[in-house]
Each structure stands twice: as structure tokens, then as C-alpha cells.
Write a protein that holds these residues in place. Structure first.
Motif, PDB file in Angstrom:
ATOM      1  N   ASP A  73       0.806  -1.224   0.000  1.00 49.00           N
ATOM      2  CA  ASP A  73       0.000   0.000   0.000  1.00 49.00           C
ATOM      3  C   ASP A  73       0.840   1.276   0.000  1.00 49.00           C
ATOM      4  N   ALA A  74       2.179   1.130  -0.060  1.00 46.99           N
ATOM      5  CA  ALA A  74       3.043   2.309  -0.150  1.00 46.99           C
ATOM      6  C   ALA A  74       4.402   1.908  -0.700  1.00 46.99           C
ATOM      7  N   PHE A  75       5.004   2.840  -1.413  1.00 52.10           N
ATOM      8  CA  PHE A  75       6.378   2.694  -1.900  1.00 52.10           C
ATOM      9  C   PHE A  75       7.206   3.820  -1.301  1.00 52.10           C
ATOM     10  N   PHE A  76       8.312   3.462  -0.662  1.00 49.24           N
ATOM     11  CA  PHE A  76       9.304   4.451  -0.260  1.00 49.24           C
ATOM     12  C   PHE A  76      10.497   4.216  -1.168  1.00 49.24           C
ATOM     13  N   CYS A  77      10.870   5.232  -1.932  1.00 49.44           N
ATOM     14  CA  CYS A  77      11.895   5.075  -2.964  1.00 49.44           C
ATOM     15  C   CYS A  77      13.178   5.795  -2.584  1.00 49.44           C
ATOM     16  N   GLY A  78      14.300   5.234  -3.034  1.00 49.30           N
ATOM     17  CA  GLY A  78      15.618   5.742  -2.704  1.00 49.30           C
ATOM     18  C   GLY A  78      15.972   7.067  -3.341  1.00 49.30           C
ATOM     19  N   ASN A  79      15.236   7.498  -4.355  1.00 50.18           N
ATOM     20  CA  ASN A  79      15.383   8.849  -4.901  1.00 50.18           C
ATOM     21  C   ASN A  79      14.101   9.229  -5.637  1.00 50.18           C
ATOM     22  N   ASP A  80      14.020  10.485  -6.030  1.00 49.15           N
ATOM     23  CA  ASP A  80      12.802  10.988  -6.678  1.00 49.15           C
ATOM     24  C   ASP A  80      12.617  10.435  -8.084  1.00 49.15           C
ATOM     25  N   GLN A  81      13.707  10.122  -8.781  1.00 57.53           N
ATOM     26  CA  GLN A  81      13.572   9.556 -10.122  1.00 57.53           C
ATOM     27  C   GLN A  81      12.912   8.179 -10.050  1.00 57.53           C
ATOM     28  N   ILE A  82      13.361   7.357  -9.136  1.00 59.28           N
ATOM     29  CA  ILE A  82      12.752   6.037  -8.968  1.00 59.28           C
ATOM     30  C   ILE A  82      11.277   6.203  -8.600  1.00 59.28           C
ATOM     31  N   ALA A  83      10.998   7.116  -7.679  1.00 62.00           N
ATOM     32  CA  ALA A  83       9.615   7.335  -7.238  1.00 62.00           C
ATOM     33  C   ALA A  83       8.727   7.788  -8.393  1.00 62.00           C
ATOM     34  N   ARG A  84       9.257   8.635  -9.245  1.00 61.20           N
ATOM     35  CA  ARG A  84       8.466   9.084 -10.403  1.00 61.20           C
ATOM     36  C   ARG A  84       8.170   7.912 -11.336  1.00 61.20           C
ATOM     37  N   GLY A  85       9.132   7.024 -11.520  1.00 60.89           N
ATOM     38  CA  GLY A  85       8.892   5.825 -12.322  1.00 60.89           C
ATOM     39  C   GLY A  85       7.831   4.937 -11.696  1.00 60.89           C
ATOM     40  N   VAL A  86       7.883   4.785 -10.376  1.00 59.52           N
ATOM     41  CA  VAL A  86       6.856   4.001  -9.665  1.00 59.52           C
ATOM     42  C   VAL A  86       5.489   4.635  -9.886  1.00 59.52           C
ATOM     43  N   ALA A  87       5.385   5.949  -9.693  1.00 56.12           N
ATOM     44  CA  ALA A  87       4.101   6.638  -9.866  1.00 56.12           C
ATOM     45  C   ALA A  87       3.575   6.480 -11.291  1.00 56.12           C
TER      46      ALA A  87
END
Length: 163
Positions: A73-87
Motif C-alpha cells: 500500500d506504499a512505496f518508499f523510494c531511494g530517490n525521486d527519479q525512482i519514485a516518479r517511475g513508480v508513480a
């Protein structure tokens, strides 16, 4: 950060980060695991997912995590680029962020965090202050005023619409 996700009702958190040979990626993963253990939780897939510091890795990792642990139910990503890919991967799947899944990044890089849809909650490491202090300490060291040891700077969580 983990407190923020737990406070919003998230209990099945995945961690997707950069290459395992990078100390920053290992440190961030270790901190996530330790903090979740303090809250009597564990990572949704039972492990951190190491890859590249890129959006493409975030997209691939999101798919892999959701195949392995569809109740994440949540992703904590090691940087914003990874998080943007997840989103991006979640949006392509028709998953609503943050209603269905929250996403949090790391670095608070405005170029990534604000361009993400929805805008990304991110940890701001106060990099400008780190650089300022490092430069001052270097100048003092050149003048034989050494200050050995580890010096830290406070970070902050910038909450936006992704969580």
C-alpha cells in the motif's frame, strides 16, 4: 518518513532504491528496515529492491513488487527519479496515488518531485546546507583548523499529494 506513512494508515511498505554497491542505497534500505521493525512491521516483499537510480527502474520495480506483494500500500523510494517511475507505472495500471497506494521519494529534487503526477512527497536532505558547511569546513581545514568526525544536517519531509 515512515511515521508519516504509518500515520496515513500504510502498513505494507515496499522499498525500491539504487544500486546495492552504493553506500547511500544500502544506508537508506537499512534505515527503512530498522524503522519498520521499530513499528513491528517489515517490508511488504520481505526485502529491499536494489536497481538503478532511474525512472525506468522505478517502473520495472513497481511491477515486480506488485506481482510479489499485491497488497503493498506504499512505496518508499531511494530517490525521486525512482519514485516518479513508480508513480508512472501505478498510473498506467489504473492505480490511484495516493488513494490506493502512497509514493514517497528521496532528495526533494523539484524537477522530479513537482513534475510527478501527482506531485511527490519527498525527503529533503538540505543539500544546499550540506554543501555550504562542507565548503566552510574545507576552508578551515586548509587553514589547519580540522574538525574530524561525522557532521549531520537536519532533513525534513516535504509532504505533497502522492501520500
Amino acid at each position: 518518513m515512515y511515521g508519516h506513512l504509518l500515520a496515513t494508515g500504510r502498513t505494507r511498505i515496499a522499498h525500491v532504491t539504487g544500486p546495492e554497491h552504493h553506500q547511500a542505497a544500502r544506508d537508506r534500505a537499512r534505515h527503512v528496515i530498522e524503522q519498520l521493525q521499530c513499528a513491528s512491521r517489515e517490508l511488504s516483499t520481505g526485502r529491499a529492491h536494489f536497481g538503478e537510480w532511474r525512472e525506468a527502474w522505478g517502473r520495472r520495480a513497481a511491477e515486480a513488487v506488485l506481482r510479489t506483494a499485491p497488497d503493498t500500500d506504499a512505496f518508499f523510494c531511494g530517490n525521486d527519479q525512482i519514485a516518479r517511475g513508480v508513480a508512472d507505472a501505478l498510473r498506467e495500471r489504473g492505480v490511484s496515488v495516493p488513494s490506493d497506494l502512497a509514493v514517497v521519494g528521496y532528495d526533494n529534487w523539484d524537477t522530479m518531485a513537482l513534475a510527478c503526477r501527482p506531485p511527490l512527497t519527498s525527503i529533503d536532505m538540505n543539500l544546499a546546507e550540506i554543501g555550504r558547511i562542507a565548503a566552510l569546513r574545507l576552508l578551515r581545514a586548509i587553514d589547519s583548523e580540522r574538525e574530524p568526525g561525522v557532521h549531520t544536517v537536519p532533513w525534513r519531509l516535504v509532504v505533497r499529494e502522492s501520500s
